[in-house]
Design an enzyme around this catalytic site. Structure first.
Site, PDB file in Angstrom:
ATOM      1  N   VAL A   1       4.200   0.555  -2.824  1.00 29.52           N
ATOM      2  CA  VAL A   1       4.681   1.590  -3.941  1.00 29.52           C
ATOM      3  C   VAL A   1       3.684   2.787  -3.987  1.00 29.52           C
ATOM      4  O   VAL A   1       2.648   2.689  -4.484  1.00 29.52           O
ATOM      5  CB  VAL A   1       4.589   0.920  -5.451  1.00 29.52           C
ATOM      6  CG1 VAL A   1       5.180   1.917  -6.413  1.00 29.52           C
ATOM      7  CG2 VAL A   1       5.757  -0.319  -5.307  1.00 29.52           C
ATOM      8  N   PRO A   2       3.954   3.992  -2.925  1.00 27.42           N
ATOM      9  CA  PRO A   2       2.860   4.709  -2.438  1.00 27.42           C
ATOM     10  C   PRO A   2       2.568   5.529  -3.523  1.00 27.42           C
ATOM     11  O   PRO A   2       2.765   6.911  -3.427  1.00 27.42           O
ATOM     12  CB  PRO A   2       3.453   5.450  -1.280  1.00 27.42           C
ATOM     13  CG  PRO A   2       5.040   5.198  -1.495  1.00 27.42           C
ATOM     14  CD  PRO A   2       5.217   3.921  -2.345  1.00 27.42           C
ATOM     15  N   CYS A   3       1.872   5.080  -4.606  1.00 29.34           N
ATOM     16  CA  CYS A   3       1.344   6.158  -5.736  1.00 29.34           C
ATOM     17  C   CYS A   3       0.306   7.056  -5.080  1.00 29.34           C
ATOM     18  O   CYS A   3       0.248   8.204  -5.718  1.00 29.34           O
ATOM     19  CB  CYS A   3       0.722   5.212  -6.695  1.00 29.34           C
ATOM     20  SG  CYS A   3      -0.568   4.112  -6.329  1.00 29.34           S
ATOM     21  N   HIS A   4      -0.239   6.828  -4.054  1.00 28.81           N
ATOM     22  CA  HIS A   4      -1.200   7.553  -3.650  1.00 28.81           C
ATOM     23  C   HIS A   4      -0.806   8.885  -2.874  1.00 28.81           C
ATOM     24  O   HIS A   4      -1.603   9.928  -2.524  1.00 28.81           O
ATOM     25  CB  HIS A   4      -2.054   6.912  -2.131  1.00 28.81           C
ATOM     26  CG  HIS A   4      -1.247   6.566  -1.242  1.00 28.81           C
ATOM     27  ND1 HIS A   4      -0.466   5.306  -1.401  1.00 28.81           N
ATOM     28  CD2 HIS A   4      -0.793   6.806  -0.017  1.00 28.81           C
ATOM     29  CE1 HIS A   4       0.101   5.093  -0.258  1.00 28.81           C
ATOM     30  NE2 HIS A   4      -0.156   6.117   0.712  1.00 28.81           N
TER      31      HIS A   4
END
Length: 163
Positions: A132-135
């Site tokens: 879950v690519p919050c970066h």
DNA sequence: CACGATGCTTGAA
DNA sequence: TTCAAGCATCGTG
């Protein structure tokens, strides 16, 4: 409801020690070992050591962190979170590799344009890092913004994706 | 239940 | 760079 079994593993990576929790339906948590939730999860769910359903995520994480492989698709299960938070996390999954976004853009996509500040809070509670690519979400101004697990990690991930 | 505080923000001053 | 607005949550009383 039948009590389901959870399995966990703790792996060493270039990003530090990472905790992974799964059940038969998918990955439930993927967190830096120091995240405050790890101990609570272990205590509450009493998971069994050793992944059995999605074992290959371990190799995928390491390969990705070493720039040797893209992220594979693994089923994801959100065990906790409000409906708002879950809609934010699902939206994050739609950001492609190597592409950046910003908080207000995510807010718009979930039809809550003015809730960009709340989006930031929700992203801060992401239970599954990397996948879950919050970066990939940075400030609209171009600054990298903040990261619950420390800017060092965010920078590394962004670097891997050349963002 | 009602506030106050807080958090991976924004846009204007 | 500083600040107030704005929004979902969470801790307190």
């Amino acid at each position: 409801m039948v009590l389901q079994s959870f399995y966990f593993e703790e792996i060493k990576t270039t990003l530090g020690k990472i905790f992974i929790l799964e059940n038969k339906d998918g990955i439930c948590f993927l967190l830096p070992f120091q995240d405050f939730r790890v101990n609570r999860i272990k205590k509450n769910l009493n998971p069994i050591k050793g992944l059995i359903y999605h074992k290959n995520i371990i190799k995928n994480v390491n390969n990705y962190l070493n720039g040797r492989e893209l992220l594979l698709k693994f089923p994801i299960v959100f065990l906790e979170g409000t409906s708002f938070q879950i809609s934010v996390w699902k939206q994050l999954q739609k950001i492609p590799f190597g592409i950046k976004s910003n908080y207000s853009e995510i807010a718009q996509k979930i039809h809550r344009a003015s809730a960009f500040r709340a989006v930031g809070s929700a992203i801060g509670k992401n239970p599954i890092m990397i996948y879950v690519p919050c970066h990939r979400v940075i400030k609209k101004s171009g600054n990298l913004g903040d990261y619950a697990w420390g800017m060092v990690k965010k920078k590394k991930l962004l670097h891997i994706e050349s963002i």
